[in-house]
Design a protein around this motif. Structure first.
Motif, PDB file in Angstrom:
ATOM      1  N   THR A  60      -8.186  37.152  46.870  1.00  0.00           N
ATOM      2  CA  THR A  60      -7.039  37.198  47.785  1.00  0.00           C
ATOM      3  C   THR A  60      -7.482  37.007  49.228  1.00  0.00           C
ATOM      4  O   THR A  60      -6.876  36.229  49.980  1.00  0.00           O
ATOM      5  CB  THR A  60      -6.275  38.529  47.630  1.00  0.00           C
ATOM      6  OG1 THR A  60      -5.810  38.623  46.278  1.00  0.00           O
ATOM      7  CG2 THR A  60      -5.106  38.621  48.589  1.00  0.00           C
ATOM      8  N   LEU A  61      -8.555  37.688  49.638  1.00  0.00           N
ATOM      9  CA  LEU A  61      -9.069  37.551  51.007  1.00  0.00           C
ATOM     10  C   LEU A  61      -9.501  36.117  51.296  1.00  0.00           C
ATOM     11  O   LEU A  61      -9.189  35.555  52.345  1.00  0.00           O
ATOM     12  CB  LEU A  61     -10.250  38.496  51.241  1.00  0.00           C
ATOM     13  CG  LEU A  61      -9.946  39.977  51.346  1.00  0.00           C
ATOM     14  CD1 LEU A  61     -11.245  40.786  51.324  1.00  0.00           C
ATOM     15  CD2 LEU A  61      -9.159  40.261  52.605  1.00  0.00           C
ATOM     16  N   LEU A  62     -10.219  35.511  50.358  1.00  0.00           N
ATOM     17  CA  LEU A  62     -10.682  34.145  50.531  1.00  0.00           C
ATOM     18  C   LEU A  62      -9.505  33.177  50.631  1.00  0.00           C
ATOM     19  O   LEU A  62      -9.471  32.306  51.501  1.00  0.00           O
ATOM     20  CB  LEU A  62     -11.596  33.752  49.372  1.00  0.00           C
ATOM     21  CG  LEU A  62     -12.222  32.369  49.426  1.00  0.00           C
ATOM     22  CD1 LEU A  62     -13.175  32.257  50.618  1.00  0.00           C
ATOM     23  CD2 LEU A  62     -12.961  32.080  48.136  1.00  0.00           C
ATOM     24  N   ALA A  63      -8.529  33.343  49.762  1.00  0.00           N
ATOM     25  CA  ALA A  63      -7.354  32.461  49.761  1.00  0.00           C
ATOM     26  C   ALA A  63      -6.566  32.592  51.064  1.00  0.00           C
ATOM     27  O   ALA A  63      -6.131  31.593  51.637  1.00  0.00           O
ATOM     28  CB  ALA A  63      -6.467  32.770  48.564  1.00  0.00           C
ATOM     29  N   GLU A  64      -6.391  33.815  51.540  1.00  0.00           N
ATOM     30  CA  GLU A  64      -5.673  34.025  52.806  1.00  0.00           C
ATOM     31  C   GLU A  64      -6.431  33.391  53.962  1.00  0.00           C
ATOM     32  O   GLU A  64      -5.846  32.739  54.817  1.00  0.00           O
ATOM     33  CB  GLU A  64      -5.464  35.515  53.056  1.00  0.00           C
ATOM     34  CG  GLU A  64      -4.416  36.134  52.156  1.00  0.00           C
ATOM     35  CD  GLU A  64      -4.325  37.642  52.309  1.00  0.00           C
ATOM     36  OE1 GLU A  64      -5.134  38.245  53.060  1.00  0.00           O
ATOM     37  OE2 GLU A  64      -3.434  38.231  51.658  1.00  0.00           O
TER      38      GLU A  64
END
Length: 96
Positions: A60-64
């Motif tokens: 999720t952090l990487l995608a955001e």
């Protein structure tokens, strides 16, 4: 380390491919947007008593951060250093 890999066939839209290695201390993420060659990476601390628990948090952090929808990844692969080390250790080889 973030960067760009050149080459590959351009397509419409984005084409994110994500690789993950679950280790004893960190989960390492590497993402490639194949159309542009953009590469991004991320490290997330693991919880040794529950390896892999931070997988969704890191994804999720990487995608955001990179601006992509993880439900539209074209490829997701993972490995586990923890698992390989367990096999090596059970075969009698000491871990370095």
């Amino acid at each position: 380390m973030d960067g760009v890999i050149t080459g590959g066939e351009a397509q419409n839209g984005t084409d994110w491919k994500v690789g993950v290695d679950i280790g004893g201390t960190f989960i390492d993420f590497c993402a490639l947007e194949a159309n542009s060659g953009r590469v991004a990476s991320l490290k997330v601390l693991t919880t040794p008593e529950d390896p892999g628990a931070e997988l969704m948090t890191g994804l999720t952090l990487l995608a955001e951060r990179e601006g992509f929808d993880p439900t539209h990844m074209t490829r997701f692969v993972h490995g586990t250093t923890v698992g390989i080390n367990t096999i090596i250790q059970r075969k009698g080889a000491p871990l370095a």
